[in-house]
Design an enzyme around this catalytic site. Structure first.
Site, short mmCIF file in Angstrom:
data_model
loop_
_atom_site.label_atom_id
_atom_site.label_comp_id
_atom_site.label_asym_id
_atom_site.label_seq_id
_atom_site.Cartn_x
_atom_site.Cartn_y
_atom_site.Cartn_z
CG ASP A 1 35.31 37.58 19.77
OD1 ASP A 1 36.83 37.37 19.95
OD2 ASP A 1 34.82 37.35 20.76
CE1 TYR B 1 34.28 34.28 19.46
CE2 TYR B 1 33.17 33.96 17.56
CZ TYR B 1 33.44 34.54 18.48
OH TYR B 1 32.38 35.79 19.15
#
Ligand SMILES: [Zn+2]
Ligand SMILES: [Zn+2]
Length: 942
Positions: free
Chosen positions: A105, A311
């Site tokens: 991420d 995200y």
């Protein structure tokens, strides 16, 4: 080979699918971890962090003299693998890789996870090229772009993450140990303290104190009701809140017809479209739909990993220029919200809305793919819908309201009313989550006179500030710089699981409050947001390479040492204070018998109950389920009848079990068994309760004299009641034993309820183990137990029950074990099997066996078998075995039927012996003939 390391298994899978294009992706499982390969590329998913920071060995013992809580501040830390199999596989793959791409991420935490993977790779392959792919959504476009433009790992960003990890560990561990030891708490009961957690808790405690301190003030509101075109309209006095009742009453009395329209003000009001979602505003919006902060984040992360939304951890509320808004709209045309998308395209505002915060890492949360309710489930779809429609709303035009304000006069008193009409609904068309309430007024003319239907003066009180909801608290934490977008919801979840706060809105528990206050009084730096803010700004400096990680950690260490200087000086006071005040949280109220204090008691192991402070003088107590069902705590509710606090069982990951008033619960749960006592009747029951006798056991264990006095019974009636109660108690004991047996032997299965099975069995007359041992398999099957299972259960029940009987008869446990191992578990078998065979099968001496047989015979009221001399047995056996075809097993069966010699065999009736031994009658006759012949031959030989 090109190795791609993703943050989770599911993202590894999706990335492989996207990069493979049309190629087939081969999934392989190695040590339980999946890899996805196509061509020369393999992807593998981590499980977030696969290593964790811990203190070097030596600090495990909390009570160590050398390694005190303070020593943890300067303790060396090491990284330990937490996901050993993933670490092993990653290193195995890395050995053969010629390129490794980190695709975790894109934020501080993800960079740190990436750096951990980098270090694991480097440890086994020093020279392999390692690069980094950064993306904000797992969609084909984003992923392809990211992999075509890889860069290097951002070591400064990862360092900031590492610094945070180390500081949090050192703060949490040293302070938690210090406070827990001072309060003499351990095990499940430790008192945790944390860098972000403690200031957050302190905010909740402060709010509660404000609420408690709050003194409501009275005020009066004056309003009237008028009518126009048979429509009722409310108007309020322009004074708003009257502080003085007399003045308010005066104004009321002066309010007289007619009501004259003095002024009409018309206007319009722009209602701006909402700005894009960052993490906090998203959590607030999801909370309105009923999602807790932690749940909202979990679902958003799942949607992200599946490519449906971008995200979800972001501080950005401005769409970056690089985001292809048109592309997103085109994609969403295929979603179930096609109509809303088309409308937005047709009415699109020139520029999307923008919020106040702009950052470069991630775009605001927005939809990236097409999901359906069938595909992702109800809850995930509601969140998807929220994110999608919010995105549309940020592209939709502002709404426009027409506003109307009418001023009136009634006998010199000024009144007013307002109305609003949505003339251009704008973004409200696509975003139903924000209510647009219209108040439509009829048309008025200045100077118009209206009737007054009613004048009302309402007495009201000012309200204390509201408690924090989870989402309000997250907003406040953000304003104060407490925690990060990734951790705030986790901090709140921790406060709940540690029983520091409860409910929604959140309020502190007594422990939460006591610990906070102890820290505030002695080392307030720990509960104030300032120190945590300083550390956050240091993190930022590390990210920008302005300071080093070690430098920041060093500064944090000295802050913590300063706090410890204060804490250690007051250790005794802090500990005593916490202990004295938390004892209160277990007190439930007055003991109904003696007036002492009833409190929840937790014993070692899993036992918990409610007992009286005057024990042993007062033995009143109420049993509670063992802690596996939940840890007993008191709640704020109080029983109106018994004035006792309610009790609740709380268990991690499970719905709490509300017991309610413990005494009400005690009375109802014992009501049924009390009525099983034959001479118990309604009046007697009432009398018993008024004397605080609530259970069968209390009656059974009472002296008859006490029952005579308490229940006003004649001596023989009291004795009878006691004897009956003893009988019921024994019945209850056997019933509960049977229930336990069922629970232990029936495998739990989805949709199967033990209580249902037990109720069905009771209906067919099976309520204890002895019934069960004698039961028919069909009865069990009728109660919902499968055929094989019923057979096994019956077998187990017989073994267990007969074992109990044999034990009662007096067979020692050691011998019993041997009998059961030899397959002998029924008292009847002790009579049908000869002592010789019992001895042979169990390996016990014939003397011992004879003693046992005598005991069983006495119990069964049967004569004990006559003892036969060993020599005679041996001789008879030898003769029998000499008969052709008469094997050992046949001899044994004959012996069990009482035939142990040739004479007895010859004397036996073949049919009777066949029935007793199970040997075919024809065969028996054959043995008899052979034996006769043999004896005759022997005689001739002589
Ligand atoms: Zn008592
Ligand atoms: Zn009660």
């Amino acid at each position: 080979m090109h190795l791609i390391v993703a943050e989770k298994n599911i993202s590894a899978h999706r990335i492989a699918q996207i990069l493979a294009g049309g190629q087939k992706v081969a999934e392989k499982k190695d040590v339980g971890v999946s890899t996805y390969s196509f061509g020369d590329t393999t992807t593998v998913g981590l499980r977030g962090h696969v290593v964790e920071v811990d203190f070097e060995p030596g600090y495990e013992n909390w009570r160590s003299e050398t390694y005190t809580p303070r020593s943890l501040i300067d303790a060396k830390t090491i990284k330990v693998p937490t996901e050993k199999r993933i670490v092993a596989l990653l290193q195995k793959l890395a050995r053969h890789a010629d390129r490794v791409t980190i695709a975790t991420d894109f934020d501080t935490e993800g960079e740190l996870i990436g750096k951990e993977a980098y270090e694991l790779v480097r440890a086994v392959n020093r020279n392999v090229k390692v690069d980094r792919a950064r993306f904000s959504a797992i969609t084909p476009q984003e992923i392809k772009t990211a992999f075509a433009n890889t860069t290097d790992l951002d070591f400064a960003l990862a360092s900031a993450g590492e610094a945070r990890q180390s500081i949090d560990l050192m703060w949490g561990a040293s302070l938690t140990r210090f406070i827990s030891l001072a309060a003499r708490r351990g095990g499940n009961n430790i008192l945790s303290v944390g860098r972000v957690q403690s200031p957050t808790l302190s905010m909740i405690v402060d709010r509660e104190k404000e609420i408690e301190k709050f003194v409501p003030e009275k005020y009066w509101q004056l309003g009237l009701l008028t009518e126009k075109a048979s429509e009722q309209i409310e108007a309020r006095h322009t004074n708003g809140r009257f502080k003085d009742q007399k003045i308010a009453e005066l104004a009321r009395d002066r309010t007289k017809e007619p009501l004259v329209v003095t002024e009409i003000k018309e206007g319009t009001k722009q209602d701006r479209s909402p700005s894009p979602f960052d993490t906090t505003t998203y959590i607030v919006a999801a909370a309105r739909l009923g999602f807790s902060a932690a749940n909202a984040m979990r679902i958003a992360e799942e949607l992200y990993m599946n490519g449906y939304i971008s995200y979800p951890r972001t501080d950005n509320t401005v769409y970056p220029a690089s985001l292809d808004l048109n592309g997103v709209l085109v994609t969403l045309r295929n979603s179930p919200f096609k109509k809303d998308v088309e409308w937005t395209i047709a009415h699109r505002r020139p520029e999307p809305t923008r919020g106040k915060k702009s950052s470069t890492d991630h775009p605001p949360i927005h939809p990236t793919g097409v999901a359906t309710k069938e595909g992702i489930g109800d809850d995930a779809f509601r969140i998807y819908e929220l994110v999608l429609l919010r995105f549309l709303a940020t592209l939709a035009p502002d709404a426009l309201w027409q506003t109307l304000k009418i001023n009136f006069d009634a006998g010199g008193e000024p009144y007013t009313t307002t109305g609003g009409r949505l003339i251009e609904p704008g973004w409200h068309v696509v975003y139903p989550f924000s209510e647009a309430k219209e108040t439509i007024l009829p048309t008025f003319i200045t100077g118009e006179k209206l009737p007054i239907r009613k004048v009302s003066l309402d007495e009201k009180e000012t309200m204390p500030p509201a408690r924090y909801t989870q989402s309000k608290l997250i907003q406040r934490m953000e304003e104060l710089g407490l925690g990060t977008k990734s951790t705030r919801h986790e901090v709140i979840a921790k406060l709940v699981s540690r029983k520091y706060v409860e409910g929604n809105p959140l309020r502190p528990t007594l422990v939460g409050r006591v610990v906070t206050e102890a820290l505030e009084h002695n080392a307030d730096a720990i509960t104030k947001p300032d120190m945590t803010q300083t550390i956050e700004s240091h993190m930022q400096q590390i990210k920008e390479s302005k300071r080093t990680r070690d430098d920041v950690i060093k500064e944090s260490r000295s802050m913590l040492h300063a706090a410890f200087d204060q804490l250690e000086a007051n250790e005794r006071v802090i500990g005593d204070d916490i202990r004295d005040r938390t004892a209160e949280e277990l007190n439930l109220g007055h003991c109904p018998v003696c007036g002492g204090t009833l409190a929840i008691k937790h014993l070692r192991g899993s036992t918990q109950f409610i007992g009286c402070s005057r024990y042993p003088e007062c033995t009143f107590n109420i049993g509670l389920p063992v802690t596996q069902w939940g840890w007993a705590v008191r709640t704020d509710d109080i029983c109106e009848k018994h004035h006792l606090h309610f009790v609740r069982l709380v268990r991690k990951g499970a719905r709490p079990w509300d017991i309610g008033c413990p005494l009400c619960h005690h009375i109802t749960s014992n009501a049924e068994s009390l009525t099983e006592i034959p001479s118990m009747n309604e009046a007697l029951l009432e009398k018993a309760r008024s004397k605080h006798i609530y259970t069968v056991a209390e009656i059974a264990h009472s002296e008859p004299e006490r029952l005579e006095k308490a229940l006003l019974l004649a001596p023989d009636a009291a004795q009878k009641l006691k004897t009956e109660a003893e009988g019921v108690l024994e019945k209850l004991r056997r019933r509960s034993e049977c229930r336990k047996f069922m629970r232990n032997h029936l495998i739990p299965r989805k949709g199967r309820s033990y209580s249902k099975i037990i109720a069905a069995l009771k209906e067919s007359g099976v309520s204890d183990l002895s019934d069960l041992a004698k039961a028919n398999p069909v009865t069990l099957e009728k109660a919902g137990i499968g055929e094989t299972e019923a057979r096994d259960l019956l077998f187990e029940a017989r073994v267990t029950y007969n074992g109990q009987v044999l034990k009662e008869i007096g067979i020692p446990a050691v011998s019993l074990k041997k009998y059961i191992a030899a397959g002998i578990n029924d008292p009847a078998e002790f009579v049908t099997t000869t002592p010789e065979n019992l001895s042979k099968k169990t390996g016990m001496s014939i003397g011992t066996v004879n003693r046992h047989v005598a005991l069983v015979c006495e119990y069964l009221h049967r004569p004990a078998p006559v003892k036969i001399p060993r020599a005679r047995i041996e001789k008879g056996r030898k003769e029998l075995l000499s008969v052709k075809g008469l094997t050992e097993s046949v001899a044994e069966k004959f012996a069990n039927a009482g035939v142990i010699s040739g004479d007895e065999l010859l004397a036996a009736d073949s049919k009777q012996l066949s029935a007793a031994s199970g040997i075919d009658a024809e065969k028996i006759r054959n043995y008899q003939t052979l034996l006769k012949k043999k004896r005759e031959t022997a005689v001739i030989q002589i």
